[in-house]
Design an enzyme around this catalytic site. Structure first.
Site, mmCIF file in Angstrom:
data_model
loop_
_atom_site.group_PDB
_atom_site.id
_atom_site.type_symbol
_atom_site.label_atom_id
_atom_site.label_comp_id
_atom_site.label_asym_id
_atom_site.label_seq_id
_atom_site.Cartn_x
_atom_site.Cartn_y
_atom_site.Cartn_z
ATOM 1 N N HIS A 58 -18.894 -67.574 16.829
ATOM 2 C CA HIS A 58 -17.984 -66.476 17.111
ATOM 3 C C HIS A 58 -17.134 -66.119 15.892
ATOM 4 O O HIS A 58 -16.865 -64.957 15.627
ATOM 5 C CB HIS A 58 -17.084 -66.874 18.278
ATOM 6 C CG HIS A 58 -16.320 -65.736 18.867
ATOM 7 N ND1 HIS A 58 -16.910 -64.763 19.630
ATOM 8 C CD2 HIS A 58 -15.004 -65.400 18.796
ATOM 9 C CE1 HIS A 58 -15.997 -63.894 20.013
ATOM 10 N NE2 HIS A 58 -14.835 -64.248 19.519
ATOM 11 N N LYS A 91 -12.626 -50.042 16.528
ATOM 12 C CA LYS A 91 -13.423 -51.263 16.553
ATOM 13 C C LYS A 91 -13.859 -51.533 17.988
ATOM 14 O O LYS A 91 -13.152 -51.183 18.928
ATOM 15 C CB LYS A 91 -12.591 -52.442 16.046
ATOM 16 C CG LYS A 91 -13.431 -53.700 15.823
ATOM 17 C CD LYS A 91 -12.584 -54.832 15.287
ATOM 18 C CE LYS A 91 -13.450 -56.025 14.935
ATOM 19 N NZ LYS A 91 -12.626 -57.185 14.581
ATOM 20 N N GLU A 145 -15.249 -54.739 20.507
ATOM 21 C CA GLU A 145 -15.387 -56.187 20.580
ATOM 22 C C GLU A 145 -15.839 -56.602 21.960
ATOM 23 O O GLU A 145 -15.582 -55.920 22.943
ATOM 24 C CB GLU A 145 -14.056 -56.863 20.250
ATOM 25 C CG GLU A 145 -14.174 -57.699 19.009
ATOM 26 C CD GLU A 145 -12.880 -58.413 18.648
ATOM 27 O OE1 GLU A 145 -12.740 -58.726 17.473
ATOM 28 O OE2 GLU A 145 -12.033 -58.653 19.519
ATOM 29 N N HIS A 151 -16.053 -59.323 25.206
ATOM 30 C CA HIS A 151 -15.404 -60.420 25.920
ATOM 31 C C HIS A 151 -16.321 -60.805 27.069
ATOM 32 O O HIS A 151 -15.924 -60.798 28.234
ATOM 33 C CB HIS A 151 -14.002 -60.028 26.383
ATOM 34 C CG HIS A 151 -12.974 -61.040 26.000
ATOM 35 N ND1 HIS A 151 -11.833 -61.278 26.701
ATOM 36 C CD2 HIS A 151 -12.931 -61.905 24.956
ATOM 37 C CE1 HIS A 151 -11.127 -62.232 26.117
ATOM 38 N NE2 HIS A 151 -11.774 -62.622 25.054
ATOM 39 N N HIS A 163 -18.464 -63.689 27.815
ATOM 40 C CA HIS A 163 -18.463 -64.946 28.561
ATOM 41 C C HIS A 163 -17.186 -65.159 29.362
ATOM 42 O O HIS A 163 -17.253 -65.576 30.515
ATOM 43 C CB HIS A 163 -18.770 -66.113 27.629
ATOM 44 C CG HIS A 163 -20.228 -66.150 27.236
ATOM 45 N ND1 HIS A 163 -20.742 -67.094 26.389
ATOM 46 C CD2 HIS A 163 -21.252 -65.363 27.597
ATOM 47 C CE1 HIS A 163 -22.048 -66.867 26.237
ATOM 48 N NE2 HIS A 163 -22.371 -65.819 26.955
ATOM 49 N N ARG A 167 -4.830 -55.188 19.867
ATOM 50 C CA ARG A 167 -4.119 -55.879 18.780
ATOM 51 C C ARG A 167 -4.826 -55.701 17.445
ATOM 52 O O ARG A 167 -4.189 -55.555 16.412
ATOM 53 C CB ARG A 167 -3.957 -57.372 19.108
ATOM 54 C CG ARG A 167 -2.876 -57.664 20.123
ATOM 55 C CD ARG A 167 -2.504 -59.140 20.138
ATOM 56 N NE ARG A 167 -3.628 -60.009 20.446
ATOM 57 C CZ ARG A 167 -4.141 -60.204 21.655
ATOM 58 N NH1 ARG A 167 -3.619 -59.573 22.682
ATOM 59 N NH2 ARG A 167 -5.160 -61.015 21.839
ATOM 60 N N GLU A 188 -5.478 -70.125 22.516
ATOM 61 C CA GLU A 188 -5.768 -68.685 22.487
ATOM 62 C C GLU A 188 -4.828 -67.922 23.414
ATOM 63 O O GLU A 188 -5.199 -66.907 24.002
ATOM 64 C CB GLU A 188 -7.246 -68.444 22.818
ATOM 65 C CG GLU A 188 -8.156 -68.988 21.732
ATOM 66 C CD GLU A 188 -9.631 -68.682 21.906
ATOM 67 O OE1 GLU A 188 -9.989 -67.982 22.869
ATOM 68 O OE2 GLU A 188 -10.420 -69.154 21.069
ATOM 69 N N GLN A 216 -2.452 -65.266 24.644
ATOM 70 C CA GLN A 216 -2.559 -63.861 24.258
ATOM 71 C C GLN A 216 -1.231 -63.313 23.758
ATOM 72 O O GLN A 216 -0.201 -63.980 23.802
ATOM 73 C CB GLN A 216 -3.024 -63.053 25.473
ATOM 74 C CG GLN A 216 -4.389 -63.472 25.977
ATOM 75 C CD GLN A 216 -5.488 -63.053 25.016
ATOM 76 O OE1 GLN A 216 -5.778 -61.877 24.870
ATOM 77 N NE2 GLN A 216 -6.085 -64.020 24.344
ATOM 78 N N ASN A 249 -18.811 -56.427 15.617
ATOM 79 C CA ASN A 249 -18.609 -57.708 16.270
ATOM 80 C C ASN A 249 -19.983 -58.181 16.718
ATOM 81 O O ASN A 249 -20.862 -57.363 16.990
ATOM 82 C CB ASN A 249 -17.662 -57.477 17.460
ATOM 83 C CG ASN A 249 -17.404 -58.727 18.289
ATOM 84 O OD1 ASN A 249 -17.577 -58.706 19.497
ATOM 85 N ND2 ASN A 249 -16.992 -59.811 17.669
ATOM 86 N N SER A 269 -21.946 -60.868 19.389
ATOM 87 C CA SER A 269 -21.835 -61.794 20.515
ATOM 88 C C SER A 269 -23.221 -62.342 20.808
ATOM 89 O O SER A 269 -24.097 -61.609 21.284
ATOM 90 C CB SER A 269 -21.279 -61.055 21.734
ATOM 91 O OG SER A 269 -21.371 -61.881 22.885
#
Lengths: 736, 210
Positions: free
Chosen positions: A46, A88, A90, A92, A94, A113, A310, A312, A530, A532
């Site tokens: 990752h 961008k 990305e 999420h 899993h 962010r 992690e 947030q 990104n 995955s």
């Protein structure tokens, strides 16, 4: 977590024996627990992109409009008048498969962010979602949770969700995809990079406190296949707090506007470890962090837990010592945390301290850039590796076939989803979801507008990864053309299976080449992305799914064509190099006839068609423009009719003369086709083939022995049928 | 005409409201929730959003802010106040408007264009976007509100998406200077992004200030 009792700690954390040996070699000793935890995260797939980085070098990343390219928190392109648009996408995936509400919510929070970390105000979100078939209880549960989660976060923070796409396919049953794309807007001169600079400067952690949530998310969830016992991974899913992020967002933008920050970085996967490591690496400096100064949710957290949490809604900033008090004052105003937890050093080491004691000390280079990069060992499959399920009899007549396609969950209206999102906050949304082929956002500050599209039909990529990925890029380009936009840049999220297996490796390799080729041909730079990997369920890999997000510019937001027909009496034109086939089509899926193979698109011809449509839309010469996509020409015509509440008549004889069977002419798919409407003379000037006329209460399509007549009411009912079916949300399946 | 738009932590539509005020006419400025002094503005707009995350209950925390004390005084002196969505919820929590807003009947957030009917029977096309927009008040209070003409806006037939009692979309106080509604007139001031019918809601407030 259920691990074999004797497994060495590094393997439990996802590192191979040889990777562990390499760490020992680079440190000159065995890493302690803090260091091992940090290495395991930054050397995870990752964070390190160890199976994809070499492939990604194929992508074109430069262009005259590129302001920020890959490597920053988000890419950005120049939109004129001193402004830039950052974006961008990305994944999420899993976390969402394990806990869809929080997984999707924090996916949105994370991508927001990334965008405000470079000093851009988020102005829109789009989502690309993939689930198993809608008749599966698990899929409806995941759909419901993910949609609620996206809405919860996006709505509460005041960033509109302006578009997106959803496919329902069996191979995503156990591994759904949740990809979120954020668009930001900034004054180009005010944008900030992530590189730490200035030895002696303070490192300030802003935002929420640090807890035990999400520990090991990057290595445990994002870099391994899902499987048995995933419920035990729920604690590795983070919990989102959009209110905290709203304050943090406003606070960061105010700090940047006042010039109080040297650099800024968000805390995402791998938390402090990755943000501090990446800032130090980019700046060629070192950073000391004292975990005793990190505000905690639980008092007894271990140093490694603080470093890998992690939690947030946190950002890391580098601040000149003289400005720390001013930074604190603005954080106080926004009622968000600000803790001076470290200092920039010239050591090029990341040192972790607890009070006075050093509990970890690693060279930045080894930690951030030392992970070995692997070559893939690709091998093409000999045949179709995914299943086939017949849901539509080959004997179904054309009218029944059209209704079956319109009601297919991947094609039907997603109004049920979009109505749960605030699409208008910010007063920029010119075209709301499903009103046009691309979302259109006005930029009054710059005097123009942007259009955004996100796409990626994994089924076609599964049929042929190179051509399927080219089609995904072309689909975006065609969507932009329909609203009069010229592509400026592209971002992508490559969702694939386990790269250590030959077939997913081949899919990834071919797909990246296709992406590179399409971007080169269209002259669209890739400004970020990104990856995955390890998206697999018990039955094998997901469909290879490169999700492409494209941003384009248009001069006048008042001149954007809707996708639906505008008025009765208008002529209907078919335009572009459209050569439909049933390969990888929705119809082939419903008949259970999916197989390997997808024709090679003529990218140059499609690009030329896009330019012609774009210019015609900008000149106000078209009443509507819609690209032919899933379900083929019949479906596209029906969609134009349903949206307008106006029937249509069309004769597809021209396509048949070019060698298409009646069925291919009606339901075949492929890039390059546009359904346009307007004055007959305008369509003919453009070079479109006039195939029919808008009006009436039926959709009548002449295609030889497969001609059809479907009532507009029946077509509308089929296309709107998702609402009722998605609403029948059941409890999560017993094993989830 | 000077408009003041309140801003709480978690407000979302304050910039949209500022823009709408400027479109309708006059100067518009943001007022931070911590301010006890409204700075001499003529009319107050409490914008939409999720003040304090809507945690506890929508509007329940924002109502205690210093700026809301000043708004109560402004209202008591007859000054015009418009609460939109979360702003409506804040005004109900503050007791400046009657009734309460509950979770939507379908228990989902909903964003769509809706038709409203104002007191003069005109139909306005204005978007709604909320998860807690179901207006509620006890029957006797509703009868009294109707009798005194305090129902400011109703959803047109078939447009009551949240299950509000008697299709009520907005109410005013007895004096008529404090108005709250769930739909978002600030998102209906520009033909480019929707309709322009929302201007009438701001213009009605402007007339009160005159």
């Amino acid at each position: 977590m259920s691990n074999a009792p004797d497994l060495p700690r590094h393997r439990e954390l996802g590192l191979t024996d040889s990777e562990f040996e390499l760490i020992v070699e680079k440190l000159g000793r065995e890493p302690n627990a803090v260091e091992l935890a940090m290495f395991s995260l930054l050397w995870s797939e990752h964070c390190a992109y160890k199976h994809s980085r070499k492939l990604l070098r194929r992508l074109p990343t430069e262009g005259p409009r590129v302001v920020m390219g890959p490597g920053e928190n988000a890419g950005a392109v120049d939109v004129g008048s001193g402004y830039a648009v950052a974006f961008k996408v990305e994944s999420h995936n899993h976390p969402s498969a394990v806990e869809p509400f929080q997984g999707a919510a924090t996916g949105v929070g994370g991508i927001l962010r990334d965008v405000f970390a470079i000093g851009a105000r988020p102005i829109a979100v789009l989502d690309s979602l993939r689930f198993g078939e809608l008749d599966s209880v698990r899929s409806r549960h995941l759909l419901d949770g993910a949609v609620r989660g996206i809405g919860h976060y996006g709505n509460s923070i005041g960033v509109p969700t302006v578009g997106g796409e959803i496919y329902f396919e069996e191979p995503y049953e156990h591994n759904c995809l949740v990809n979120a794309m954020c668009i930001g807007f900034a004054k180009t001169a005010a944008m900030v990079r992530a590189a730490a600079a200035g030895v002696g400067n303070a490192v300030v952690l802003m935002g929420a406190t640090t807890g035990r949530d999400g520990i090991g998310g990057a290595s445990v969830l994002a870099s391994a296949e899902l499987g048995e016992g995933d419920e035990a991974k729920r604690p590795t899913v983070q919990v989102g707090d959009p209110f905290e992020e709203s304050k943090l967002l406003e606070c960061c933008l105010e700090l940047l506007e006042k010039g109080l920050l040297v650099s800024l970085q968000d805390l995402g996967a791998a938390g402090l470890t990755s943000s501090a490591g990446e800032m130090a690496s980019a700046g060629g400096v070192g950073i000391d962090i004292d975990v005793a100064k990190v505000p905690l949710r639980e008092a007894d957290m271990e140093p490694f837990e603080v470093m890998v949490s992690e939690s947030q809604e946190r950002m890391l900033a580098v601040v000149e010592p003289g400005q720390v008090a001013a930074v604190r004052a603005i954080c106080d105003k926004w009622q968000t945390g600000a803790a001076e937890i470290g200092v920039v050093t010239d050591t090029r080491h990341i040192r972790i301290l607890k009070g006075g004691a050093v509990v970890g000390d690693m060279p930045v280079e080894a930690l951030v850039d030392g992970c070995p990069l692997y070559d893939l060992d690709p091998a093409a499959p000999e045949a179709w590796i995914y299943g086939n399920r017949e849901t539509l009899a080959p004997s179904a007549d054309s009218a029944a076939t059209l209704l079956a396609l319109l009601s297919a969950p991947s094609i039907a209206s997603k109004q049920w989803v979009f109505q749960q999102y605030d699409a208008i906050v910010g007063s920029r949304t010119v075209r709301r979801p499903e009103a046009a082929d691309a979302a259109v956002l006005a930029l009054p500050e710059a005097g123009n507008a942007i259009a955004v599209s996100i796409d990626g039909n994994g089924r076609k990529v599964a049929c042929e990864p190179f051509n399927g990925t080219v089609e995904a890029v072309l689909e975006c380009a065609q969507n932009l053309a329909c609203v009069g936009a010229e592509p400026l840049g592209l971002t992508n999220c490559l969702n694939f299976g386990n790269p250590e297996k030959p077939v997913p490796a081949w899919q990834l390799d071919r797909s990246v080449s296709g992406l590179a080729a399409a971007c080169e041909a269209l002259d669209v730079p890739v400004v970020g992305g990104n990856v995955s990997l390890y998206n697999e369920g018990p039955d094998g890999p997901i469909y290879p799914t490169p999700v492409v997000g494209m941003v384009g510019e248009l001069p006048d937001p008042a001149r954007t064509a809707p996708s639906s027909f505008a008025q009765a009496g208008d002529a209907i034109g078919l335009f572009g190099p459209f050569s439909p086939t049933l390969f990888g089509s929705e119809l082939a899926k419903q008949r259970g006839e999916l197989a390997m193979g997808l024709p090679e698109p003529d990218v140059a011809a499609v690009a030329a068609a896009c330019r012609a449509v774009r210019d015609a839309v900008r000149a106000g010469r078209l009443a509507s423009a819609h690209d032919v996509s899933d379900g083929g020409l019949a479906t596209a015509l029906a969609e134009c009719s349903i949206g307008a509440g106006l029937g249509c008549r069309a004769d597809l004889q021209d396509l048949r003369e070019e060698g298409c069977t009646p069925e291919e002419a009606l339901f075949g798919e492929g890039p390059g086709g546009f359904v346009l409407s307007g004055e007959r003379a305008e369509l003919e000037t453009l070079g479109a083939r006039v195939i029919g006329e808008v009006g009436g209460t039926t959709i009548e399509l002449a295609a030889g022995d497969r001609s059809l007549i479907v009532g507009l009411t029946d077509a509308t009912e089929a296309w709107r049928s998702l609402d009722a079916r998605a609403e029948s949300v059941a409890e999560p399946p017993a094993d989830a | 005409m000077i408009w003041g738009v309140l801003q709480f932590p978690g407000s979302c539509d304050e910039r949209d409201a500022l823009h709408a005020c400027e479109v309708v006419g006059g100067e518009a400025r943001l007022i931070w929730h911590g301010e006890r002094d409204l700075g001499g503005v003529d009319a107050i707009v409490i914008p939409g959003g999720f003040s304090y995350g809507d945690y506890l209950r929508a509007g329940a925390i924002a109502r205690f802010s210093p700026a809301m004390e000043a708004v109560a005084e402004h209202a008591a002196a007859g000054g015009p106040v418009l609460g939109i969505c979360n702003g409506f919820q804040v005004l109900c929590e503050a007791g400046l408007l009657p009734g309460a807003l509950l979770r939507n009947e379908e228990l989902r957030f909903i964003c769509k264009q809706a038709d409203l009917v104002d007191g003069e029977g005109q139909t306005l096309s204005i978007p709604i976007k909320h998860g807690e927009g179901r207006y509620y008040a006890p029957e006797e209070m509703l009868d009294a509100l109707e009798a005194r003409g305090q129902v400011a806006y109703r959803y047109a037939d078939g447009h009551n998406a949240n299950g509000s009692v008697r299709d009520i979309a907005g109410v005013r106080n007895e004096r008529g200077n404090v108005v709250g509604l769930m739909p978002h007139p600030e998102h209906a001031v520009d033909p480019l992004t929707g309709s322009t019918d929302g201007r009438q809601v701001f213009e009605a407030l402007e007339r009160l200030a005159a």
